[in-house]
Design an enzyme around this catalytic site. Structure first.
Site, mmCIF file in Angstrom:
data_model
loop_
_atom_site.group_PDB
_atom_site.id
_atom_site.type_symbol
_atom_site.label_atom_id
_atom_site.label_comp_id
_atom_site.label_asym_id
_atom_site.label_seq_id
_atom_site.Cartn_x
_atom_site.Cartn_y
_atom_site.Cartn_z
ATOM 1 N N VAL A 1 0.783 -1.178 -0.101
ATOM 2 C CA VAL A 1 0.023 -0.086 -0.038
ATOM 3 C C VAL A 1 1.019 1.184 0.018
ATOM 4 C CG1 VAL A 1 -0.012 -0.019 2.552
ATOM 5 C CG2 VAL A 1 -1.925 1.139 1.098
ATOM 6 N N CYS A 2 0.129 2.478 -0.688
ATOM 7 C CA CYS A 2 1.103 3.637 -0.449
ATOM 8 C C CYS A 2 2.314 3.689 -1.175
ATOM 9 C CB CYS A 2 0.821 4.048 0.800
ATOM 10 S SG CYS A 2 1.336 5.871 1.162
ATOM 11 N N HIS A 3 3.131 3.779 -0.454
ATOM 12 C CA HIS A 3 4.792 4.030 -0.956
ATOM 13 C C HIS A 3 5.469 2.449 -1.135
ATOM 14 C CE1 HIS A 3 4.399 8.264 -0.185
ATOM 15 N NE2 HIS A 3 5.419 8.571 -0.588
ATOM 16 N N SER B 1 -2.599 -0.946 -3.194
ATOM 17 C CA SER B 1 -3.687 -0.023 -2.722
ATOM 18 C C SER B 1 -3.150 1.525 -2.413
ATOM 19 C CB SER B 1 -4.357 -0.479 -1.488
ATOM 20 O OG SER B 1 -5.462 0.067 -1.151
#
Length: 184
Positions: A101-103, A150
């Site tokens: 998720v994210c980074h 995500s």
């Protein structure tokens, strides 16, 4: 199921806490893997801290059924360490579930594992993914083969649901611990 969660300093607090709690509630055994066993890892928001159960030097993808990579600054720190990049590379090549998720996809970029794959990430990382050859989709959860990606903390419930559903589909009843109780 046995799940490795690779974490470095300044992880995004909720991106570790929410999926780990949800996975444990579903009966899965999540192990925090850090640079060194016993090191305290702190979230960038200062709300969460965890202790590494295992060192990256002690683990192999063969030990786990899935890999979780939370975001924040952690993935950027970890991708500077070849041991984590190699672990992610070998894990993804194994075909086992990789959820990030994210980074978190920064580690997959550094491992050279995004070319031609449908993915999402934090808005600034989406451009990095495009430049590395990924097919970027801006949705809360994107699944492609063994990958679940995500975007941000607002997507964590859907992200966690997707991971649990995938583990359930792969035949996953929680493994039993040493005393015959569900692993935690």
């Amino acid at each position: 199921m046995e799940i490795a969660c690779i974490v470095g300093q300044e992880f995004e607090d909720s991106e570790l806490r929410v999926p780990v709690e949800r996975l444990r509630e579903a009966g899965h055994h999540v192990m925090i893997v850090g640079e060194k066993r016993g090191i305290t890892l702190r979230g960038k928001q200062g709300k969460e801290k965890v202790t590494a159960d295992l060192s990256i030097d002690e683990v192999s993808p063969d030990q786990f059924d899935a890999l979780l990579i939370p975001g924040g600054h952690s993935p950027d720190h970890l991708r500077a360490d070849r041991r984590f990049v190699d672990f992610v590379d070998r894990f993804d090549r194994s075909g086992k579930l990789v959820a990030t998720v994210c980074h978190g996809p920064q580690l997959l970029i550094t491992a050279g594992r995004v070319q031609g794959r449908k993915m999402t990430a934090w808005k600034t990382v989406q451009e990095d993914l495009r430049q590395a050859g990924a097919k970027v989709v801006d949705r809360e959860v994107v699944e492609d083969g063994n990958l679940i990606t995500s975007r941000n903390p607002g997507d964590l419930e859907a992200f966690s649901d997707a991971i649990i559903q995938r583990l359930d589909r792969s035949g996953g009843r929680a493994r039993r611990g040493r005393e015959g109780t569900p692993a935690r």
